[in-house]
Design a protein around this motif. Structure first.
Motif, short mmCIF file in Angstrom:
data_model
loop_
_atom_site.label_atom_id
_atom_site.label_comp_id
_atom_site.label_asym_id
_atom_site.label_seq_id
_atom_site.Cartn_x
_atom_site.Cartn_y
_atom_site.Cartn_z
N ALA A 60 -92.28 -5.63 4.37
CA ALA A 60 -92.81 -6.51 5.41
C ALA A 60 -92.30 -6.03 6.77
O ALA A 60 -91.41 -5.19 6.85
CB ALA A 60 -92.33 -7.93 5.16
N CYS A 62 -89.94 -6.19 9.33
CA CYS A 62 -88.60 -6.78 9.18
C CYS A 62 -87.82 -6.58 10.46
O CYS A 62 -86.87 -5.83 10.50
CB CYS A 62 -87.89 -6.21 7.98
N LEU B 17 -79.42 -6.02 -0.02
CA LEU B 17 -79.98 -5.60 -1.31
C LEU B 17 -80.56 -6.77 -2.09
O LEU B 17 -79.85 -7.55 -2.73
CB LEU B 17 -78.89 -4.91 -2.14
N LEU B 18 -81.86 -6.94 -1.97
CA LEU B 18 -82.65 -7.96 -2.70
C LEU B 18 -81.84 -9.20 -3.09
O LEU B 18 -81.51 -10.00 -2.23
CB LEU B 18 -83.30 -7.29 -3.92
N LEU B 39 -87.36 -15.43 6.27
CA LEU B 39 -87.80 -14.16 6.86
C LEU B 39 -87.16 -13.07 6.03
O LEU B 39 -85.98 -12.77 6.16
CB LEU B 39 -87.32 -14.04 8.31
N MET B 40 -87.94 -12.50 5.12
CA MET B 40 -87.42 -11.49 4.20
C MET B 40 -88.16 -10.17 4.41
O MET B 40 -89.29 -10.16 4.88
CB MET B 40 -87.59 -11.97 2.75
N PRO B 41 -87.52 -9.07 4.02
CA PRO B 41 -88.12 -7.77 4.33
C PRO B 41 -89.11 -7.25 3.30
O PRO B 41 -89.69 -6.19 3.49
CB PRO B 41 -86.90 -6.85 4.39
N PHE B 94 -82.44 -15.81 5.67
CA PHE B 94 -82.68 -14.62 6.49
C PHE B 94 -81.96 -13.44 5.86
O PHE B 94 -80.79 -13.54 5.48
CB PHE B 94 -82.17 -14.85 7.91
N TYR B 95 -82.65 -12.30 5.77
CA TYR B 95 -82.03 -11.15 5.11
C TYR B 95 -80.92 -10.58 5.98
O TYR B 95 -80.87 -10.81 7.19
CB TYR B 95 -83.08 -10.10 4.77
#
Lengths: 73, 260
Positions: A60, A62, B17-18, B39-41, B94-95
């Motif tokens: 996504a 990011c 890491l996930l 908000l994740m990647p 949030f990551y």
């Protein structure tokens, strides 16, 4: 299966350093043991981003780290 | 006596890491919240949140090419506040570290507190924390300066060349509009030109990318500063500039301390 199974595998890898180490040493065998399908194993082993993203989805946007010109732009 | 409104808010950090970097506390907050806004990647990270939360809403849809990011952030904060005002136990996930180079977690906490709600942040593993592990750098050895790459340029920060310099979001360096997700080769050349005020053109730098998924490999690409404009950069690429010379002891000060 199998998208769910594949996601379960990736999540498990991120949670379990021992499994992750086994995967680094012998990825094909670990994926097989976990019950992933041949096409999934093949995609991961190919190392092709496009093939892997068919299974995982794409990254996504990011950039929640942006603070660009925070005050005035 | 504490007199807080019924809704509450905790911004948690999920790590890089996930599902593997999250703290015990942060995971519990996610599991027990009435609603989680994230908000994740990566879509897998969103699916993971779906699986461990009661209700999960992704905030990714507020981003779009051509839209000013300040507007996106403001809409994300408002969406979070909407849920808190309903009296729910709200979690923002949030990551990385929610408080590092991130304005939505900080702003949403501030807004919630201003409206009288209980709100705080749970810390976590940041990309910078991963960088120290993956590159084997100890920030205590020579010191570290850490800047958002565009801010470094726009505000004329001056690097201390005996320490490490970290430039985050180098792929957006010099991007003024905040409406796009890439910069131009010209802007990267401007960054290189600026760095050459302190570093030799042949100075070796490292392009670093942490792994979001266990299937990803960590990027640790060593190049020369002058080669930066022709190198592929991603949104999550960090530029690491190692020290250009050795630290010098401040003899005068040390002698004074010894005498004292």
């Amino acid at each position: 299966m199998s998208k769910k199974k594949f996601e379960e595998f990736v999540i498990k890898l991120s949670e379990d350093p021992k499994l992750n180490q086994s995967y680094v040493e012998n990825p094909e065998a670990v994926m097989k043991d976990f019950g992933l399908e041949d096409n999934e194993i093949k995609a991961v082993m190919s190392g092709e981003t496009e093939e892997i993203e068919k299974l995982t989805g794409t990254k996504a946007v990011c950039i929640n780290i942006v603070m660009l010109m925070k005050d005035d732009k | 006596m504490i007199n807080k409104k019924k809704g509450s808010y905790i911004a948690v950090s999920t790590g890089i890491l996930l599902a593997g970097h999250i703290s015990v506390r942060a995971k519990k907050v996610i599991e027990e919240a009435d609603v989680v806004l994230s908000l994740m990647p990566h879509p897998i990270a969103e699916n993971w949140l779906d699986s461990i939360s009661r209700e999960h809403i992704s905030l990714q849809s507020y981003y779009s090419e051509g839209k000013h990011r300040k507007q996106s952030y403001s809409e994300m904060c408002e969406r979070i506040l909407e849920e808190i005002r309903k009296g729910k136990r709200v979690c923002g996930a949030f990551y990385g570290h929610a408080g590092v180079f991130a304005c939505v977690p900080h702003d949403s906490i501030k807004l919630a507190q201003e409206e009288g709600f209980s709100a705080y942040m749970e810390p976590g593993i940041s990309a910078e924390a991963c960088l120290y592990s993956d590159l084997g750098i100890d920030p205590g050895s020579f010191g570290v300066q850490s800047y958002e790459a565009s801010q470094f340029l726009f505000y004329g920060h001056q690097p201390n060349v005996v320490s490490y310099l970290l430039l985050w979001q180098v792929a957006l360096a010099g991007e003024l509009t905040a409406k796009t997700f890439k910069t131009s080769e010209k802007n990267i050349e401007a960054l290189v030109k600026y760095l050459l005020n302190w570093y030799p053109p042949e100075h070796e730098i490292i392009l670093y990318e942490a792994a979001f998924l266990p299937l990803d490999s960590v990027r640790k690409e060593k190049i020369k500063i002058v080669d930066l404009p022709s190198t592929d950069l991603n949104l999550h690429t960090t530029l690491v500039v190692p020290p250009a010379r050795k630290m010098n002891i401040n003899k005068e000060l040390v002698e004074r301390l010894e005498v004292g």
